[in-house]
Design a protein around this motif. Structure first.
Motif, PDB file in Angstrom:
ATOM      1  N   UNK A  21      -6.705  -9.611  12.190  1.00 47.43           N
ATOM      2  CA  UNK A  21      -7.502  -9.626  13.242  1.00 47.43           C
ATOM      3  C   UNK A  21      -8.532 -10.502  12.816  1.00 47.43           C
ATOM      4  N   UNK A  22      -9.150 -10.427  11.690  1.00 48.45           N
ATOM      5  CA  UNK A  22     -10.433 -11.252  11.289  1.00 48.45           C
ATOM      6  C   UNK A  22      -9.845 -12.878  11.233  1.00 48.45           C
ATOM      7  N   UNK A  23      -8.887 -12.996  10.738  1.00 47.47           N
ATOM      8  CA  UNK A  23      -8.178 -14.524  10.670  1.00 47.47           C
ATOM      9  C   UNK A  23      -8.132 -15.099  12.255  1.00 47.47           C
ATOM     10  N   UNK A  24      -7.781 -14.147  13.119  1.00 49.34           N
ATOM     11  CA  UNK A  24      -7.595 -14.640  14.290  1.00 49.34           C
ATOM     12  C   UNK A  24      -8.932 -14.875  15.071  1.00 49.34           C
ATOM     13  N   UNK A  25      -9.851 -13.870  14.602  1.00 53.72           N
ATOM     14  CA  UNK A  25     -11.203 -14.250  15.342  1.00 53.72           C
ATOM     15  C   UNK A  25     -11.986 -15.395  14.606  1.00 53.72           C
ATOM     16  N   UNK A  26     -11.689 -15.580  13.330  1.00 53.39           N
ATOM     17  CA  UNK A  26     -12.304 -16.705  12.795  1.00 53.39           C
ATOM     18  C   UNK A  26     -11.601 -18.310  13.460  1.00 53.39           C
ATOM     19  N   UNK A  27     -10.321 -18.345  13.621  1.00 48.95           N
ATOM     20  CA  UNK A  27      -9.820 -19.365  14.062  1.00 48.95           C
ATOM     21  C   UNK A  27     -10.345 -19.662  15.582  1.00 48.95           C
ATOM     22  N   UNK A  28     -10.760 -18.528  16.370  1.00 47.78           N
ATOM     23  CA  UNK A  28     -11.017 -18.686  17.902  1.00 47.78           C
ATOM     24  C   UNK A  28     -12.482 -19.210  17.616  1.00 47.78           C
ATOM     25  N   UNK A  29     -13.387 -18.677  16.749  1.00 43.31           N
ATOM     26  CA  UNK A  29     -14.427 -18.894  16.723  1.00 43.31           C
ATOM     27  C   UNK A  29     -14.689 -20.481  16.140  1.00 43.31           C
ATOM     28  N   UNK A  30     -13.977 -20.893  15.167  1.00 43.06           N
ATOM     29  CA  UNK A  30     -14.264 -22.197  14.632  1.00 43.06           C
ATOM     30  C   UNK A  30     -13.279 -23.413  15.658  1.00 43.06           C
ATOM     31  N   UNK A  31     -12.575 -22.988  16.373  1.00 45.03           N
ATOM     32  CA  UNK A  31     -11.559 -23.574  17.372  1.00 45.03           C
ATOM     33  C   UNK A  31     -10.633 -24.400  16.599  1.00 45.03           C
ATOM     34  N   UNK A  32     -10.021 -23.716  15.552  1.00 44.78           N
ATOM     35  CA  UNK A  32      -8.938 -24.337  14.760  1.00 44.78           C
ATOM     36  C   UNK A  32      -7.573 -23.580  14.987  1.00 44.78           C
ATOM     37  N   UNK A  33      -6.413 -23.926  14.434  1.00 41.10           N
ATOM     38  CA  UNK A  33      -5.140 -23.329  14.772  1.00 41.10           C
ATOM     39  C   UNK A  33      -4.608 -23.156  13.524  1.00 41.10           C
ATOM     40  N   UNK A  34      -5.098 -23.198  12.465  1.00 36.22           N
ATOM     41  CA  UNK A  34      -4.423 -22.765  11.100  1.00 36.22           C
ATOM     42  C   UNK A  34      -5.674 -22.651  10.029  1.00 36.22           C
TER      43      UNK A  34
END
Length: 219
Positions: A21-34
């Motif tokens: 869940x935290x990794x998902x939030x981080x990708x969404x926050x930074x606008x990245x996909x991996x």
């Protein structure tokens, strides 16, 4: 052209114990996909939107939203990450990186040297590199020349450019082995019009297949 010239050096990463869940939030926050997964300084895996989607409960499941969120908050990246990660050296050519992406059907390569993650390069970085090499978005006159692939052609063009004081900002060459022709796309900076530059090349015996005025584009 080396990978280091086009890679992203500010690598955003997670650890194997990071919750999904935290990794998902981080990708969404930074606008990245991996996200590369690092254990200390060592690359141990890669987590992507795709791997997270595959690990997430299906919409057809009977689990409630609360239960699904609970699972995502409980599951760690280590359980779903890609472990066999394809990497590339920062000193490898950009062409090598593109080849690795195509052969392995991936869109991202962590850049690793001596066990250290130096950066990351994605298909978007490759697209940006192509645009930069082609001089896309730069003002000037773009010529497309078609000629026989023979010794001395580039020297003739160089002499013509020098004699007329043209400033070449980019040049791309493509050799066609089947009909033994060469296609050159040249971007020239200067005050002459497209017609004037075309006439210069035509008078020198070159076949100008296309010529256009290019304008600067906003980054």
């Amino acid at each position: 052209m080396a990978v280091k010239d086009f890679m992203t050096t500010e690598v955003i990463s997670v650890t194997p114990d990071t919750k999904v869940a935290k990794a998902t939030d981080l990708m969404r926050e930074k606008g990245i996909h991996r996200l590369p997964v690092l254990d200390g300084d060592k690359l141990v895996g890669l987590v992507t939107e795709g791997t997270i989607a595959e690990a997430s409960p299906s919409k057809a499941t009977s689990l409630s939203v609360y239960e699904m969120n609970y699972l995502l908050n409980k599951t760690t990246v280590k359980a779903i990450m890609i472990k066999n990660v394809i990497t590339v050296s920062q000193f490898a050519s950009l062409e090598d990186a593109v080849y690795l992406m195509r052969e392995n059907n991936v869109s991202v390569l962590p850049v690793v040297d001596n066990g250290q993650v130096e950066g990351i390069i994605t298909d978007k970085d490759v697209f940006d590199a192509f645009l930069k090499i082609a001089g896309y978005g730069e003002p000037g006159i773009r010529l497309r020349l078609v000629m026989k692939n023979e010794i001395g052609v580039l020297e003739r063009i160089s002499d013509l450019v020098t004699e007329n004081g043209f400033n070449v900002s980019s040049i791309i060459q493509l050799n066609n082995k089947e009909d033994k022709t060469t296609i050159l796309e040249i971007l020239i900076e200067g005050k002459l019009s497209a017609k004037e530059i075309k006439d210069k090349f035509t008078e020198a015996g070159f076949t100008v297949e296309d010529v256009e005025q290019t304008e600067a584009t906003a980054n």
